[in-house]
Design a protein around this motif. Structure first.
Motif, PDB file in Angstrom:
ATOM      1  N   GLY A 149       0.787  -1.231   0.000  1.00 59.13           N
ATOM      2  CA  GLY A 149       0.000   0.000   0.000  1.00 59.13           C
ATOM      3  C   GLY A 149       0.815   1.276   0.000  1.00 59.13           C
ATOM      4  O   GLY A 149       0.263   2.359   0.185  1.00 59.13           O
ATOM      5  N   ASP A 150       2.112   1.200  -0.229  1.00 59.14           N
ATOM      6  CA  ASP A 150       2.997   2.363  -0.093  1.00 59.14           C
ATOM      7  C   ASP A 150       3.790   2.578  -1.388  1.00 59.14           C
ATOM      8  O   ASP A 150       4.677   1.795  -1.740  1.00 59.14           O
ATOM      9  CB  ASP A 150       3.948   2.116   1.076  1.00 59.14           C
ATOM     10  N   LEU A 151       3.487   3.673  -2.073  1.00 57.57           N
ATOM     11  CA  LEU A 151       4.173   3.970  -3.339  1.00 57.57           C
ATOM     12  C   LEU A 151       5.654   4.278  -3.157  1.00 57.57           C
ATOM     13  O   LEU A 151       6.421   4.244  -4.117  1.00 57.57           O
ATOM     14  CB  LEU A 151       3.473   5.134  -4.048  1.00 57.57           C
ATOM     15  N   ARG A 152       6.069   4.554  -1.938  1.00 54.81           N
ATOM     16  CA  ARG A 152       7.503   4.766  -1.707  1.00 54.81           C
ATOM     17  C   ARG A 152       8.280   3.478  -1.957  1.00 54.81           C
ATOM     18  O   ARG A 152       9.464   3.532  -2.315  1.00 54.81           O
ATOM     19  CB  ARG A 152       7.735   5.276  -0.282  1.00 54.81           C
ATOM     20  N   ARG A 153       7.619   2.354  -1.801  1.00 49.81           N
ATOM     21  CA  ARG A 153       8.265   1.079  -2.106  1.00 49.81           C
ATOM     22  C   ARG A 153       8.441   0.913  -3.619  1.00 49.81           C
ATOM     23  O   ARG A 153       9.423   0.338  -4.074  1.00 49.81           O
ATOM     24  CB  ARG A 153       7.449  -0.082  -1.529  1.00 49.81           C
ATOM     25  N   LEU A 154       7.471   1.403  -4.376  1.00 49.19           N
ATOM     26  CA  LEU A 154       7.604   1.392  -5.835  1.00 49.19           C
ATOM     27  C   LEU A 154       8.782   2.282  -6.239  1.00 49.19           C
ATOM     28  O   LEU A 154       9.577   1.915  -7.102  1.00 49.19           O
ATOM     29  CB  LEU A 154       6.306   1.873  -6.474  1.00 49.19           C
ATOM     30  N   ARG A 155       8.869   3.436  -5.609  1.00 47.98           N
ATOM     31  CA  ARG A 155       9.988   4.351  -5.879  1.00 47.98           C
ATOM     32  C   ARG A 155      11.318   3.653  -5.603  1.00 47.98           C
ATOM     33  O   ARG A 155      12.260   3.771  -6.391  1.00 47.98           O
ATOM     34  CB  ARG A 155       9.848   5.594  -5.003  1.00 47.98           C
ATOM     35  N   GLY A 195      15.841   5.170  -8.655  1.00 47.50           N
ATOM     36  CA  GLY A 195      16.299   6.392  -9.318  1.00 47.50           C
ATOM     37  C   GLY A 195      16.201   6.404 -10.824  1.00 47.50           C
ATOM     38  O   GLY A 195      16.576   7.377 -11.470  1.00 47.50           O
ATOM     39  N   ASP A 196      15.693   5.331 -11.409  1.00 47.38           N
ATOM     40  CA  ASP A 196      15.554   5.220 -12.867  1.00 47.38           C
ATOM     41  C   ASP A 196      14.150   5.661 -13.270  1.00 47.38           C
ATOM     42  O   ASP A 196      13.175   4.946 -13.019  1.00 47.38           O
ATOM     43  CB  ASP A 196      15.814   3.770 -13.282  1.00 47.38           C
ATOM     44  N   THR A 197      14.043   6.822 -13.883  1.00 48.58           N
ATOM     45  CA  THR A 197      12.731   7.362 -14.245  1.00 48.58           C
ATOM     46  C   THR A 197      11.990   6.452 -15.224  1.00 48.58           C
ATOM     47  O   THR A 197      10.784   6.262 -15.113  1.00 48.58           O
ATOM     48  CB  THR A 197      12.875   8.771 -14.850  1.00 48.58           C
ATOM     49  N   GLY A 198      12.707   5.889 -16.177  1.00 50.80           N
ATOM     50  CA  GLY A 198      12.079   4.976 -17.130  1.00 50.80           C
ATOM     51  C   GLY A 198      11.484   3.766 -16.430  1.00 50.80           C
ATOM     52  O   GLY A 198      10.379   3.322 -16.756  1.00 50.80           O
ATOM     53  N   ARG A 199      12.202   3.219 -15.473  1.00 51.06           N
ATOM     54  CA  ARG A 199      11.715   2.074 -14.712  1.00 51.06           C
ATOM     55  C   ARG A 199      10.526   2.465 -13.865  1.00 51.06           C
ATOM     56  O   ARG A 199       9.547   1.707 -13.750  1.00 51.06           O
ATOM     57  CB  ARG A 199      12.843   1.534 -13.815  1.00 51.06           C
ATOM     58  N   GLU A 259       7.543   2.583 -16.002  1.00 54.55           N
ATOM     59  CA  GLU A 259       7.166   1.209 -16.350  1.00 54.55           C
ATOM     60  C   GLU A 259       6.354   0.568 -15.224  1.00 54.55           C
ATOM     61  O   GLU A 259       5.331  -0.087 -15.474  1.00 54.55           O
ATOM     62  CB  GLU A 259       8.440   0.405 -16.608  1.00 54.55           C
ATOM     63  N   LEU A 260       6.776   0.771 -13.986  1.00 52.09           N
ATOM     64  CA  LEU A 260       6.066   0.214 -12.830  1.00 52.09           C
ATOM     65  C   LEU A 260       4.705   0.883 -12.653  1.00 52.09           C
ATOM     66  O   LEU A 260       3.715   0.221 -12.336  1.00 52.09           O
ATOM     67  CB  LEU A 260       6.911   0.375 -11.564  1.00 52.09           C
ATOM     68  N   LEU A 261       4.655   2.178 -12.868  1.00 52.23           N
ATOM     69  CA  LEU A 261       3.386   2.902 -12.751  1.00 52.23           C
ATOM     70  C   LEU A 261       2.365   2.403 -13.764  1.00 52.23           C
ATOM     71  O   LEU A 261       1.173   2.289 -13.474  1.00 52.23           O
ATOM     72  CB  LEU A 261       3.613   4.406 -12.942  1.00 52.23           C
ATOM     73  N   ARG A 262       2.848   2.074 -14.963  1.00 58.73           N
ATOM     74  CA  ARG A 262       1.933   1.672 -16.035  1.00 58.73           C
ATOM     75  C   ARG A 262       1.304   0.298 -15.797  1.00 58.73           C
ATOM     76  O   ARG A 262       0.410  -0.105 -16.539  1.00 58.73           O
ATOM     77  CB  ARG A 262       2.659   1.725 -17.370  1.00 58.73           C
TER      78      ARG A 262
END
Length: 210
Positions: A112-118, A123-127, A130-133
């Motif tokens: 439930g925490d988007l900081r884990r996705l970050r 630090g890779d914006t492309g990645r 990709e995860l957000l999509r």
């Protein structure tokens, strides 16, 4: 350069409110505001007026759906009703389903925490995009929206000026280059400038008030 900085200051005064701020989200690197930004990004991704999407995000929050857990606790009909109160009617049912599925994904993959996705993106914006999509209904446009707004609290995204922001810059005579644009504004205002340029790209009337 001086004239361009004056134009940017005027642009920020006229149109520099982020969509998150308009939706009543006090953006911070914390689970709830980041989740609310994710929801807003999903809502803004459809072919619907931005003001309606922003109002829909505010209605969902007013109904208490400010975390993935609370979104999942709400019934599908409660989500539909909240969207309907904001006149988000054309896509209300499919979006209600997508929000439920997205909340479940965020819960399962990132507790439930988007900081884990970050952290997963490292630090890779492309990645990160990709995860957000992977979230339902969050395509390239939605990922751009999230990153544009999140750059104010996730510095590694700066400067995030996507095609829409650069189109807005060109419309008002500013450089359509991210490296040049970032020189015209303080670090803390990069997200506000991106939002202002998007508003310019979407509404010719904004440019006339500069």
């Amino acid at each position: 350069m001086a004239d361009q900085k004056k134009l940017v200051k005027r642009l920020l005064d006229v149109a520099g409110e982020t969509y998150a701020a308009q939706a009543g989200i006090r953006l911070a690197d914390k689970p709830s505001p980041l989740y609310r930004l994710l929801v807003l990004s999903v809502l803004l991704s459809t072919r619907i007026k931005a003001d309606i999407a922003v109002a829909a995000a505010a209605e969902l929050a007013k109904a208490g759906m400010t975390t993935p857990a609370k979104m999942l606790e709400a019934t599908w009909q409660q989500r539909v009703d909240a969207l309907g109160r904001a006149h988000y009617v054309r896509y209300d049912e499919s979006t209600a389903t997508a929000l439920g599925d997205g909340a479940q994904l965020l819960h399962d993959e990132y507790q439930g925490d988007l900081r884990r996705l970050r952290k997963s993106a490292d630090g890779d914006t492309g990645r990160l995009r990709e995860l957000l999509r992977k979230f339902p209904r969050l395509g390239p446009v939605g990922a751009d929206i999230f990153c544009r707004e999140a750059q104010s609290v996730w510095p590694e995204l700066r400067p995030y000026f996507d095609r829409k922001t650069l189109d807005g810059a060109k419309r008002v005579g500013l450089p359509d280059d991210a490296g040049e644009l970032v020189k015209l504004v303080k670090n803390d205002d990069v997200g506000d400038l991106a939002a202002a340029l998007v508003r310019v790209s979407l509404d010719k009337e904004v440019a006339r008030h500069l």
